[in-house]
Design a protein around this motif. Structure first.
Motif, short mmCIF file in Angstrom:
data_model
loop_
_atom_site.label_atom_id
_atom_site.label_comp_id
_atom_site.label_asym_id
_atom_site.label_seq_id
_atom_site.Cartn_x
_atom_site.Cartn_y
_atom_site.Cartn_z
N UNK A 67 0.91 -1.25 -0.03
CA UNK A 67 -0.15 0.07 0.03
C UNK A 67 0.77 1.23 -0.03
N UNK A 68 2.16 1.14 -0.24
CA UNK A 68 3.15 2.16 -0.08
C UNK A 68 2.97 2.94 -1.46
N UNK A 69 3.97 4.13 -1.45
CA UNK A 69 3.93 5.05 -2.52
C UNK A 69 4.40 4.18 -4.01
N UNK A 70 3.69 4.59 -4.88
CA UNK A 70 3.77 4.02 -6.33
C UNK A 70 4.95 4.76 -6.84
N UNK A 71 6.03 4.22 -7.69
CA UNK A 71 6.95 4.66 -8.52
C UNK A 71 8.19 5.15 -7.60
N UNK A 72 8.27 4.59 -6.31
CA UNK A 72 9.49 5.11 -5.70
C UNK A 72 9.90 3.68 -4.84
N UNK A 73 11.14 3.40 -5.08
CA UNK A 73 11.70 2.05 -4.37
C UNK A 73 13.17 2.29 -3.78
N UNK A 74 13.19 1.86 -2.58
CA UNK A 74 14.57 2.18 -1.64
C UNK A 74 15.29 0.96 -1.43
N UNK A 124 13.45 6.32 -8.49
CA UNK A 124 11.93 6.99 -8.69
C UNK A 124 11.58 6.83 -10.32
N UNK A 125 10.56 6.65 -10.46
CA UNK A 125 9.98 6.86 -11.90
C UNK A 125 9.92 8.38 -12.21
N UNK A 126 10.46 8.43 -13.51
CA UNK A 126 10.59 9.56 -13.90
C UNK A 126 9.22 10.05 -14.50
N UNK A 127 8.58 11.35 -13.91
CA UNK A 127 7.30 11.79 -14.44
C UNK A 127 7.34 12.46 -15.70
N UNK A 128 6.27 12.65 -16.28
CA UNK A 128 5.96 13.22 -17.60
C UNK A 128 7.18 12.80 -18.58
N UNK A 129 7.49 11.59 -18.73
CA UNK A 129 8.47 11.28 -19.75
C UNK A 129 7.83 10.16 -20.61
N UNK A 130 8.33 10.06 -21.70
CA UNK A 130 7.72 8.87 -22.62
C UNK A 130 8.62 7.55 -22.43
N UNK A 131 7.83 6.41 -22.27
CA UNK A 131 8.38 5.42 -22.25
C UNK A 131 8.54 4.75 -20.63
N UNK A 132 9.30 3.98 -20.35
CA UNK A 132 9.55 3.53 -18.92
C UNK A 132 10.94 4.17 -18.60
#
Length: 207
Positions: A69-76, A89-97
């Motif tokens: 249930x934690x934050x999506x797009x962030x892994x420690x 962290x997943x890069x926001x507002x970017x095309x692709x993964x």
């Protein structure tokens, strides 16, 4: 397929197997240059997804404990004592993964970026690691088969992901337990970050 259960006894048994196999290989080769880690795709905490990583002596080296249930797009990525080594962290507002990796818990001056290859005309590599405009590493192979190699900008192999076999009988342990072999030129925590991201891009953690 050999099953691995998320409890202390299973973790201890897996650690002993990892230590035994690595010591045998080290003695046979006479080389201590590469670091061999055993990666278990399982968190030791309940209600968590993650990884548990052992060294050649069976000691806990890295942990990834992501609450469902934690934050999506962030892994420690943490060390054995729970200290944050890298934040992914997943890069926001970017095309692709695309993902950005930071030292510790900072959110400034990223250490490097990792981008999934989405070019269907060039599927030679799985992911590319960049620092600003420079390509640092490329990951090639098949993560689904746990058979990958990481190459630096000079095409030197600096890390490998390999299938792991049980100490007795050579029985494959499945894709949830595998080896990470890291050469001295690459930080082991960085190599583990690559594993985490490959799992996000190509594994069961893909969203």
């Amino acid at each position: 397929m050999t099953k691995v259960y998320p409890n202390g006894a299973a973790a201890a048994a897996l650690a002993n197997v990892a230590a035994y196999e690595t010591e045998q290989k080290r003695r046979a080769s006479g080389s201590e240059e590469a670091t061999v880690l055993t990666v278990w795709k399982k968190s030791l905490l309940l209600n968590c997804n993650g990884f548990t990583v052992f060294d050649t002596k069976g000691n806990l080296v890295f942990r990834v404990d992501n609450y469902l249930s934690g934050r999506k797009g962030e892994i420690v990525l943490m060390d054995a004592h729970g200290k944050c080594l890298l934040t992914i962290r997943r890069k926001r507002l970017s095309l692709g993964d695309n993902w950005v990796v930071y030292d510790g818990e900072t959110a400034e001056n990223p250490r490097f970026c990792v981008r999934k290859n989405v070019n269907i005309l060039n599927n030679k590599y799985l992911a590319q690691v960049n620092n600003k405009n420079s390509v640092l590493y490329q990951v090639e192979g098949s993560y689904a088969q746990r058979s990958c190699a990481v190459y630096d900008s000079k095409r030197r192999m600096v890390a490998e992901i390999k299938r792991k076999e049980a100490a007795v009988g050579g029985v494959a342990m499945g894709v949830d337990v595998f080896r990470l072999v890291v050469q001295p030129d690459l930080d082991t925590s960085v190599a583990m970050a690559f594993v985490i991201l490959l799992d996000q891009m190509y594994g069961s953690s893909k969203r």
